[in-house]
Design an enzyme around this catalytic site. Structure first.
Site, PDB file in Angstrom:
ATOM      1  CB  CYS A   1      -1.075   0.052   1.239  1.00 22.34           C
ATOM      2  SG  CYS A   1      -2.046  -1.274   1.424  1.00 22.34           S
TER       3      CYS A   1
ATOM      4  NE  ARG B   1       4.628   1.679  -0.405  1.00 27.07           N
ATOM      5  CZ  ARG B   1       5.489   1.325   0.398  1.00 27.07           C
ATOM      6  NH1 ARG B   1       6.861   1.846   0.054  1.00 27.07           N
ATOM      7  NH2 ARG B   1       5.333   0.906   1.598  1.00 27.07           N
TER       8      ARG B   1
ATOM      9  CD1 TRP C   1      -0.621  -6.191  -3.039  1.00 26.59           C
ATOM     10  CD2 TRP C   1      -0.977  -6.838  -0.968  1.00 26.59           C
ATOM     11  NE1 TRP C   1      -0.580  -7.358  -3.038  1.00 26.59           N
ATOM     12  CE2 TRP C   1      -0.568  -7.809  -1.696  1.00 26.59           C
ATOM     13  CE3 TRP C   1      -1.005  -6.947   0.197  1.00 26.59           C
ATOM     14  CZ2 TRP C   1      -0.478  -8.994  -1.247  1.00 26.59           C
ATOM     15  CZ3 TRP C   1      -0.568  -8.118   0.887  1.00 26.59           C
ATOM     16  CH2 TRP C   1      -0.330  -9.329   0.148  1.00 26.59           C
TER      17      TRP C   1
ATOM     18  CG  ASN D   1       0.780   1.878   3.818  1.00 21.75           C
ATOM     19  OD1 ASN D   1      -0.317   2.068   3.124  1.00 21.75           O
ATOM     20  ND2 ASN D   1       1.808   2.405   3.404  1.00 21.75           N
ATOM     21  N   GLY D   2      -0.397  -1.529   6.529  1.00 20.93           N
ATOM     22  CA  GLY D   2      -0.017  -2.433   7.608  1.00 20.93           C
ATOM     23  C   GLY D   2      -1.318  -3.373   8.001  1.00 20.93           C
TER      24      GLY D   2
ATOM     25  CD  GLU E   1      15.218 -14.100  -9.679  1.00 24.54           C
ATOM     26  OE1 GLU E   1      14.559 -14.758  -8.648  1.00 24.54           O
ATOM     27  OE2 GLU E   1      14.780 -13.115 -10.215  1.00 24.54           O
TER      28      GLU E   1
ATOM     29  CE  LYS F   1      11.417 -11.959 -11.681  1.00 19.72           C
ATOM     30  NZ  LYS F   1      12.590 -11.871 -10.423  1.00 19.72           N
TER      31      LYS F   1
ATOM     32  CD  GLU G   1       7.873 -11.871  -9.813  1.00 16.35           C
ATOM     33  OE1 GLU G   1       9.036 -11.651  -9.785  1.00 16.35           O
ATOM     34  OE2 GLU G   1       7.135 -11.090  -8.815  1.00 16.35           O
TER      35      GLU G   1
ATOM     36  CG  HIS H   1      15.546 -38.445  -5.984  1.00 16.86           C
ATOM     37  ND1 HIS H   1      15.634 -39.583  -5.523  1.00 16.86           N
ATOM     38  CD2 HIS H   1      16.405 -37.968  -6.397  1.00 16.86           C
ATOM     39  CE1 HIS H   1      16.998 -39.942  -5.743  1.00 16.86           C
ATOM     40  NE2 HIS H   1      17.572 -39.006  -6.131  1.00 16.86           N
TER      41      HIS H   1
ATOM     42  CE  LYS I   1      10.999  -3.393  -7.276  1.00 15.68           C
ATOM     43  NZ  LYS I   1      11.354  -4.635  -8.049  1.00 15.68           N
TER      44      LYS I   1
HETATM   45  O1  M6R Z   1      12.640  -5.524  -1.513  1.00 11.90           O
HETATM   46  P1  M6R Z   1      12.912  -7.093  -1.477  1.00 11.90           P
HETATM   47  O2  M6R Z   1      14.385  -7.396  -2.141  1.00 11.90           O
HETATM   48  O3  M6R Z   1      13.111  -7.258  -0.140  1.00 11.90           O
HETATM   49  O4  M6R Z   1      11.863  -7.939  -1.896  1.00 11.90           O
HETATM   50  C1  M6R Z   1      11.649  -9.425  -1.616  1.00 11.90           C
HETATM   51  C2  M6R Z   1      10.690  -9.647  -2.625  1.00 11.90           C
HETATM   52  O5  M6R Z   1       9.328  -9.331  -2.252  1.00 11.90           O
HETATM   53  C3  M6R Z   1      11.021  -9.789  -4.087  1.00 11.90           C
HETATM   54  O6  M6R Z   1      12.105 -10.170  -4.568  1.00 11.90           O
HETATM   55  C4  M6R Z   1       9.732 -10.500  -5.132  1.00 11.90           C
HETATM   56  O7  M6R Z   1      10.185 -11.833  -4.781  1.00 11.90           O
HETATM   57  C5  M6R Z   1      10.022  -9.991  -6.320  1.00 11.90           C
HETATM   58  N1  M6R Z   1       8.591  -9.518  -6.852  1.00 11.90           N
HETATM   59  C6  M6R Z   1      10.530 -11.083  -7.315  1.00 11.90           C
HETATM   60  O8  M6R Z   1      10.548 -10.493  -8.676  1.00 11.90           O
END
Ligand code: M6R
Length: 606
Positions: free
Chosen positions: A2, A27, A74, A98-99, A478, A482, A485, A501, A601
Site C-alpha cells: 500500500c 506498492r 494492496w 498501511n499494515g 529465479e 519470473k 509472477e 526422485h 513491489k
Molecule cells: O525488496 P525485497 O528485495 O526485500 O523484496 C523481496 C521480494 O518481495 C521480491 O524479491 C519479490 O520476490 C519480487 N517480486 C520477485 O521478482
C-alpha cells in the site's frame, strides 16, 4: 504494501495527490482514494482498480481543499472494492493505513458497543472510530497517543481532522513513513519515492514515533507524546531513473540497464588499477568471522542461495541461508562469530526487517545488501553494502537481482582472499574477469528475436520446469519465479539431479522444460538429466554458453547461447534469457508487466 501520500498546502491538493499516487502504484493497485477537508467537511473519493480509475472518477475534479491524504491499496482485510478502499472516514476523522491491525476484531466489538457504525470490512476502519471515540473526551494529541497504544500489529498512518484544516498526522510502527518539506507546503509519504518529485528534503519516522504536519511547520513526538527533534536528510535525485523513457515497460528498461548497473557496482567496490576489492569501513575483522548467514525473501532469497554456492566454493566459511519469514519465528542458535547478511532491494520488506531486528536484539553483527540506502533495513544494520542499481520500479526484480549477486560475489572474493582461501593470483584473475562482465551482459542481451519466437509455444503450456545444477540451480529458481509472477504459468525450479526422485512424474508430451546447462563443471551431469526429461516427452529449451564444442544432445526444442566467461560468472549471463523469456511471454499474453496481479513491489506486511 500500500502507498500513502499526504499534502498540506496553501493551494488545492487533490491533483498533486493523484500524481503522487500514480508513482506509488507499484506498492499496491487494487483500489485508490483521496480525502480532503473543505468548508469544514471531510470529503472522500474512492475507486476500485488503478489510480487511472480514480482520476477519471467525475467526483475527483470537484474535490477542493488545501489539505488531503491519498492511498493505493494492496488488500489484506476485505476484498478489493471501492468501499474497502482507503481513506476511511467518520464525520470528524479520516485515515489512510498501511499494515495490519491484529486486534481489530476486539476493538471493533468494543466500538460497536459504543454506537459506532462500520461501513467496510477493513481493519483500518477501527482506527478511525477509535480516534473519534477518544476525541469525545480528549484533545488531538492525547487522542492519538492513547489510540496508538491500543493498536496491535503494524501501521503507517496518515490522519486528517475535520476541525484542523491544515493538519495531517503521520504515525509509524512497523511500516515505513517519511515526511517531506516544500515551499509553503509539507508532505507525508510511505516512501521517499512518492515525495521525490516534490522535494528532496526528508525525515524518516522511527517505530513508535508520530508527527504533526502543517503547511509551514512539522513537529515530531515519541510514543509517550513527548516532542522530539529529528534530522532533515537531503536525498540525491536523478529524475531520469524514475521514467520509462523509450521503453514500453519499466521491466524492459531495467533489464537493458544491467550492463550499466553492474558496471557501477564494480566501479564502486573494485580498484580498477590494482585489481583489488575495497570494502571501506567494514567494522569487524574478516579473520574473526567463521560463518555467514544470508537472509531474504523471494528474489533476494535466491541471491542468498547463489551466494551460498560461491562462499562454499571460494572460502572456508560455514554458510547458511534462510527465508526471512521462516527465520523470524524459529529458535535460532545465534553465533558471535557469524555475520548476518540481509538482502533486500527495497530495504523495507517486513519479514526481512523482522529477521534483522531479531539479530539486533541478540546483539549479532548485521550487514545489509540493499538497493535503497535510505530504507529501514539499511538504517538499522551495522553495516551497509549498497548495490547501486538505481530505482527498480517493475514489480518483478531484474537488475536488483544481478546487483545483489554482484555484491555478494565481490564479498565472497574479498573474504576468500583475506582468509587466505584464495591465492593472490586467483583472486586477481577473478577480479579481471569480473571487470569484463558488463560487456558480456551487453552482448547477451541481444537475443530478443529468438526468445520472441519461442514464447507462443510456452504460453500454451499448463506448466513448466526450470532445471539446473550447482551454480545454475539458484538461477533455475529465479527463472521459474519470473515466469510465474509475470505470465501466471505454473513454473517449478528444481535441481536437475533431483527430478528422478519424484518430479519426473510430471513430465508429459510437450511440457516445456528450461534446462540451464552452461559449460561449467556440472555440464555433463546436467545434460544427462536433460536426456531423461527429453526421453519422457519434454520440450527442452537449453540455455548454455557459447563454445567451440558441439552441444551433447539432439532433439532439443531450442537452444540459447550466452557469452562465455569463468564458471563463477556464468550465473549472471544465464539469468538474462530467463528475464526476457518471462517478459516476452507476459507481453504476448497482454498482461500488466510492471504490475502483475496480486503482487506489490515492496512487501511491508508479513
Ligand atoms: O525488496 P525485497 O528485495 O526485500 O523484496 C523481496 C521480494 O518481495 C521480491 O524479491 C519479490 O520476490 C519480487 N517480486 C520477485 O521478482
Amino acid at each position: 504494501m500500500c502507498g500513502i501520500i499526504g499534502i498540506t498546502s496553501n493551494k488545492t491538493v487533490s491533483a498533486a495527490i493523484i500524481n503522487s499516487l500514480k508513482k506509488l502504484e507499484y506498492r499496491g493497485y487494487d483500489s485508490a482514494g483521496v480525502a480532503t477537508i473543505y468548508d469544514g467537511v471531510i470529503k472522500e473519493v474512492k475507486s476500485e482498480g488503478r489510480v487511472e480509475n480514480l482520476e477519471q472518477n467525475s467526483l475527483i475534479k470537484s474535490l477542493e481543499g488545501t489539505v488531503g491524504i491519498g492511498h493505493v491499496r494492496w488488500a489484506t482485510h476485505g476484498v478489493p472494492n471501492s468501499i474497502n478502499a482507503h481513506p476511511h472516514s467518520s464525520s470528524n476523522v479520516s485515515v489512510v493505513h498501511n499494515g495490519i491491525i491484529e486486534n481489530s476484531t476486539i476493538l471493533k466489538k468494543f466500538l460497536e458497543g459504543k454506537g459506532h457504525v462500520f461501513k467496510s470490512q477493513t481493519d483500518t476502519e477501527v482506527i478511525v472510530h477509535l480516534i473519534s471515540e477518544h476525541l469525545k473526551t480528549k484533545n488531538i494529541l492525547n487522542s492519538i497517543t492513547t489510540a496508538l497504544k491500543q493498536l496491535h500489529g503494524s501501521y503507517a498512518l496518515g490522519i486528517l481532522f475535520k476541525d484542523e484544516p491544515d493538519l495531517i498526522i503521520g504515525a509509524r510502527r512497523g511500516s515505513p513513513l517519511a515526511v517531506g518539506y516544500g515551499p509553503n507546503e509539507n508532505y507525508l509519504g510511505s516512501d521517499s519515492y512518492a515525495l521525490k518529485s516534490m522535494t528532496n528534503k526528508i525525515t524518516y519516522l522511527e517505530d513508535g514515533e508520530f508527527c504533526f504536519i502543517k503547511k509551514d511547520q512539522v513537529s515530531f513526538y515519541n510514543e509517550k507524546g513527548i516532542k522530539i527533534n529529528k534530522k532533515v536528510l537531503e536525498l540525491s535525485s536523478n529524475q531520469a531513473n524514475y521514467e520509462k523513457g523509450d521503453f514500453k515497460h519499466f521491466m524492459a528498461k531495467e533489464i537493458e540497464e544491467q550492463p550499466v548497473t553492474i558496471s557501477n557496482g564494480i566501479k564502486e567496490y573494485v580498484d580498477q588499477l590494482n585489481n583489488e576489492i575495497n570494502i571501506y569501513n567494514f567494522p569487524w575483522s574478516i579473520d574473526d568471522l567463521n560463518s555467514i548467514k544470508l537472509i531474504g525473501c523471494g528474489t533476494a532469497y535466491h541471491s542468498c542461495l547463489m551466494a551460498k554456492y560461491w562462499f562454499e566454493e571460494l572460502t572456508s566459511l560455514d554458510v547458511s541461508i534462510d527465508i526471512a519469514s521462516e527465520f523470524r519465528y524459529r529458535k535460532n542458535k545465534f553465533k558471535k562469530d557469524c555475520l548476518y547478511i540481509f538482502v533486500s532491494q527495497s530495504g523495507e520488506t517486513a519479514d526481512t526487517y523482522a529477521a534483522l531486528d531479531l539479530c539486533k536484539q541478540n546483539k549479532m553483527k548485521t550487514c545489509a545488501v540493499v538497493n535503497s540506502v535510505e530504507s529501514s533495513i539499511a538504517r538499522d544494520s551495522n553495516f551497509v553494502l549498497p548495490i547501486h542499481c538505481g530505482p527498480e520500479i517493475g514489480v518483478a526484480s531484474t537488475k536488483a537481482f544481478l546487483g545483489q549477486i554482484l555484491i555478494l560475489y565481490i564479498l565472497t572474493l574479498k573474504f576468500g582472499y583475506v582468509k587466505k582461501d584464495l591465492s593472490k593470483k586467483i583472486y586477481q584473475n577473478k577480479i579481471k574477469d569480473l571487470k569484463k562482465l558488463p560487456k558480456l551482459i551487453e552482448k547477451t542481451l541481444l537475443m530478443d528475436n529468438k526468445i520472441q519466437n519461442i514464447v507462443s509455444d510456452l504460453n500454451e503450456a499448463k506448466g513448466s520446469m526450470f532445471l539446473g545444477r550447482g551454480f545454475s540451480y539458484p538461477i533455475a529458481l529465479e527463472g521459474a519465479l519470473k515466469l510465474k509472477e509475470l505470465s501466471y504459468i505454473h513454473a517449478e525450479g528444481y535441481p536437475a539431479g533431483e527430478m528422478k526422485h519424484g518430479p519426473l512424474a510430471l513430465i508429459e508430451e510437450g511440457m516445456p522444460v528450461i534446462v540451464l546447462a552452461p559449460r561449467d563443471s556440472y555440464y555433463k551431469k546436467t545434460i544427462s538429466n536433460m536426456q531423461e526429461v527429453i526421453a519422457r516427452g519434454a520440450k527442452v529449451l537449453l540455455i548454455t554458453n557459447k563454445s567451440k564444442d558441439e552441444i551433447l544432445s539432439e532433439n532439443l526444442w531450442e537452444t540459447l547461447e550466452v557469452e562465455t566467461t569463468n564458471d563463477d560468472l556464468l550465473p549472471f549471463l544465464i539469468t538474462i534469457p530467463l528475464q526476457k523469456l518471462a517478459y516476452y511471454s507476459a507481453l504476448q499474453k497482454g498482461f500488466d508487466i510492471d504490475k502483475p496481479r496480486n503482487l506489490a513491489k515492496s512487501v511491508t506486511v508479513e
